[in-house]
Scaffold this active site. Structure first.
Site, PDB file in Angstrom:
ATOM      1  N   HIS A  21     -18.466  -8.145 -61.425  1.00  0.00           N
ATOM      2  CA  HIS A  21     -18.966  -8.988 -62.527  1.00  0.00           C
ATOM      3  C   HIS A  21     -19.515  -8.091 -63.643  1.00  0.00           C
ATOM      4  O   HIS A  21     -19.287  -8.321 -64.825  1.00  0.00           O
ATOM      5  CB  HIS A  21     -20.103  -9.889 -62.034  1.00  0.00           C
ATOM      6  CG  HIS A  21     -19.660 -11.106 -61.258  1.00  0.00           C
ATOM      7  ND1 HIS A  21     -18.756 -12.011 -61.749  1.00  0.00           N
ATOM      8  CD2 HIS A  21     -20.041 -11.581 -60.030  1.00  0.00           C
ATOM      9  CE1 HIS A  21     -18.595 -13.004 -60.851  1.00  0.00           C
ATOM     10  NE2 HIS A  21     -19.353 -12.749 -59.805  1.00  0.00           N
ATOM     11  N   GLU A  57     -15.228 -14.675 -61.732  1.00  0.00           N
ATOM     12  CA  GLU A  57     -15.205 -14.519 -60.276  1.00  0.00           C
ATOM     13  C   GLU A  57     -13.990 -13.692 -59.836  1.00  0.00           C
ATOM     14  O   GLU A  57     -14.033 -13.010 -58.815  1.00  0.00           O
ATOM     15  CB  GLU A  57     -15.210 -15.903 -59.617  1.00  0.00           C
ATOM     16  CG  GLU A  57     -15.505 -15.911 -58.133  1.00  0.00           C
ATOM     17  CD  GLU A  57     -16.930 -15.477 -57.771  1.00  0.00           C
ATOM     18  OE1 GLU A  57     -17.758 -15.224 -58.666  1.00  0.00           O
ATOM     19  OE2 GLU A  57     -17.191 -15.361 -56.559  1.00  0.00           O
ATOM     20  N   HIS A  61     -19.084  -6.828 -55.258  1.00  0.00           N
ATOM     21  CA  HIS A  61     -18.856  -8.125 -55.901  1.00  0.00           C
ATOM     22  C   HIS A  61     -19.610  -8.183 -57.238  1.00  0.00           C
ATOM     23  O   HIS A  61     -19.008  -8.405 -58.294  1.00  0.00           O
ATOM     24  CB  HIS A  61     -19.322  -9.246 -54.966  1.00  0.00           C
ATOM     25  CG  HIS A  61     -19.125 -10.621 -55.514  1.00  0.00           C
ATOM     26  ND1 HIS A  61     -18.091 -11.421 -55.133  1.00  0.00           N
ATOM     27  CD2 HIS A  61     -19.829 -11.333 -56.430  1.00  0.00           C
ATOM     28  CE1 HIS A  61     -18.157 -12.577 -55.787  1.00  0.00           C
ATOM     29  NE2 HIS A  61     -19.207 -12.546 -56.582  1.00  0.00           N
ATOM     30  N   GLU A  62     -20.913  -7.952 -57.183  1.00  0.00           N
ATOM     31  CA  GLU A  62     -21.703  -8.021 -58.421  1.00  0.00           C
ATOM     32  C   GLU A  62     -21.287  -6.907 -59.378  1.00  0.00           C
ATOM     33  O   GLU A  62     -21.293  -7.087 -60.597  1.00  0.00           O
ATOM     34  CB  GLU A  62     -23.211  -7.961 -58.114  1.00  0.00           C
ATOM     35  CG  GLU A  62     -23.725  -9.081 -57.191  1.00  0.00           C
ATOM     36  CD  GLU A  62     -23.326 -10.491 -57.617  1.00  0.00           C
ATOM     37  OE1 GLU A  62     -23.150 -10.742 -58.826  1.00  0.00           O
ATOM     38  OE2 GLU A  62     -23.175 -11.363 -56.721  1.00  0.00           O
TER      39      GLU A  62
HETATM   40 ZN    ZN Z   1     -19.525 -13.984 -58.090  1.00  0.00          ZN
END
Ligand code: ZN
Length: 502
Positions: free
Chosen positions: A269, A295, A265-266
């Protein structure tokens, strides 16, 4: 001053403001990752000073003069890059100058104290304790909204526009209502199927082994460690941009899939930040377009890549290499299923892919009524619990696992929650567009080829910065306005077979 000189002055000023902001972000990262405990007071002073300096720069009257000169010049307006930068900087300047200094100071002071009270109220599981502070925050947010509001916007719209430019409650309601119905239906349908065995996510595994494993995955995703780092923090996050992107992740002894999901997830980003054009650093063209689109990049890697069958075909030998005996008795196929368990729970941050958005919708409903004044703060717990029964089929036993679970409202973040769901919807629609353009993505993942997808995202999403609005970008990348169709198709296609229902 000529229009060309005004434009140059504007950009030089913006770049220095970004450098200042990135310095503050680095100090905030340090605070979460390696700052000694006793340094909290000096760090608070450092960050407050930097915030003041940033606000001074953002509201500098010269910016208004430079903008007016640049906007009046046809040459600037005809040049795509320049026009986009001027539009972005105008938006930032107007937002910063619309709020009176007195209100900004009161918001900062109230929210800082409210966060402490919220933390105490949460551990005591006592909403009553937090109530007067939430009352005050709602009043201040209403005042903030009144300052920011443009014709046709509601108060809630004005706040949401800070995070997702152009988004309003009416559009979200139109997106969310059919989505909610189908998600509730899917949740009920899955209870009639056979839930996958998730024993793999409960095996105890040494944290160092987990770390080596997730690093191997984020390296394969193409995160550039020459321009970034990965460290540990209680709550994973990504900060920094361009030449220096900091990711954090977390490890639980008995949940390697949580560490993997958080890291991917990170990492998503981080890839967005590393994919912005370096020559535009410090200007709107070198910045992410919105929280929702940000996101989408994290969710795309976490869910559309990391929870796919193809990914696990590639990943399983890597897992075996790093996690050793923990992998005995399991296989790529069984862990792919374990990574896709749907289990409705009370806590948003622990929610699975299929029920996460129902948590967001509860907050969306409550916020609109709080900001419009239709719902008094005293009525929050009852309304919250009622919506959890309706959307998730769950009884909320106490405020800690109910309306006190999120920090957001104590920080004054109203209009922010829907960006999480927008991220899921954009992610699915963008993933479907990538599949259409590139074909056979899972077969690429199975061979460890993530570069094809990453470079496609870089070309189609990342490099644009704030050139387009989020809605324009969505149309440009996917050929259609945002809807929940791709997301629902993705969930049903994946989950129904896993649950033996298709
Ligand atoms: Zn996030």
């Amino acid at each position: 001053m000529s229009a060309a000189a005004a434009y140059e002055a504007l950009l030089a000023h913006a770049k220095e403001t970004t450098l200042l902001a990135s310095t503050a972000a680095l100090l905030a990262w340090d605070q979460e990752v390696c700052m000694p405990k006793g340094a909290g007071d000096i760090r608070a002073e450092q960050l407050a000073l930097l915030a003041r300096l940033q606000h001074q720069r953002a509201t500098d009257p010269r910016v208004g003069e430079w903008l007016a000169a640049a906007e009046a010049d046809p040459y600037v307006q005809q040049d795509g890059d320049r026009a986009a930068n001027v539009r972005g900087l105008r938006r930032d300047y107007d937002r910063a100058t619309k709020l009176p200094a007195q209100l900004v100071a009161e918001l900062a002071a109230t929210e800082s104290k409210a966060q402490q009270v919220w933390a105490e109220a949460r551990s005591a599981s006592n909403f009553h304790q937090f109530r007067p502070w939430l009352d005050r925050i709602v009043v201040l947010q209403q005042q903030k909204a009144d300052c920011l509001k443009q014709p046709g916007q509601s108060r809630w719209d004005a706040l949401a526009d800070l995070y997702e430019p152009g988004m309003c409650a009416a559009d979200l309601r139109a997106l969310f209502a059919p989505l909610r119905e189908r998600l509730v239906e899917l949740r009920q349908r899955l209870t009639r199927g056979k839930a996958p065995d998730d024993a793999f996510s409960r095996i105890e595994i040494d944290e160092q082994k987990q770390e080596a494993f997730v690093r191997a995955v984020v390296t394969a995703m193409g995160f550039d460690f020459r321009r970034g780092r990965i460290d540990r923090s209680t709550h994973p996050f990504c900060t920094g941009t361009g030449g220096d992107v900091r990711l954090t992740t977390r490890f639980h002894k008995d949940n390697v899939l949580d560490a993997l999901g958080s890291t991917m997830h990170e990492g998503g980003h981080g890839l967005y930040e590393q994919g912005l054009e370096p020559q535009h650093f410090g200007t709107p063209l070198g910045e992410a377009v919105s929280l929702g689109v940000h996101e989408s990049q994290s969710r795309l890697w976490e869910n559309h890549v990391g929870r796919s069958e193809g990914f696990w075909q590639w990943c399983w030998p890597i897992a075996e290499q790093h996690l050793g005996s923990a992998c005995a008795q399991h296989s790529a196929a069984s862990v792919h299923r374990a990574a896709n368990v749907v289990a409705p729970g009370l806590i948003r941050v622990e929610a699975d892919e299929a029920t996460y958005d129902l948590h967001v919708m509860v907050r969306f409903e409550l916020e609109q009524d709080l900001i419009s004044g239709e719902l008094g703060v005293a009525g929050v717990p009852e309304r919250w619990n009622g919506l959890y029964r309706e959307y998730l089929g769950l009884q909320v036993p106490d405020d800690r696992s109910g309306c006190l679970q999120d920090v957001h409202w104590s920080c004054g973040l109203f209009g922010y929650f829907p960006t999480y769901t927008l991220g899921n919807l954009y992610a699915a629609q963008i993933a479907a567009a990538a599949e259409k353009a590139l074909g056979g993505l899972e077969a690429l993942f199975a061979r460890g080829n993530f570069a094809t997808l990453r470079e496609w995202l870089r070309r189609n999403v990342h490099r644009h910065g704030r050139r387009h609005t989020p809605a324009e970008l969505c149309k440009l990348v996917t050929g259609a306005p945002l809807s929940s169709t791709a997301f629902l198709t993705h969930l049903e296609r994946k989950l129904l077979p896993i649950y033996g229902l298709a």
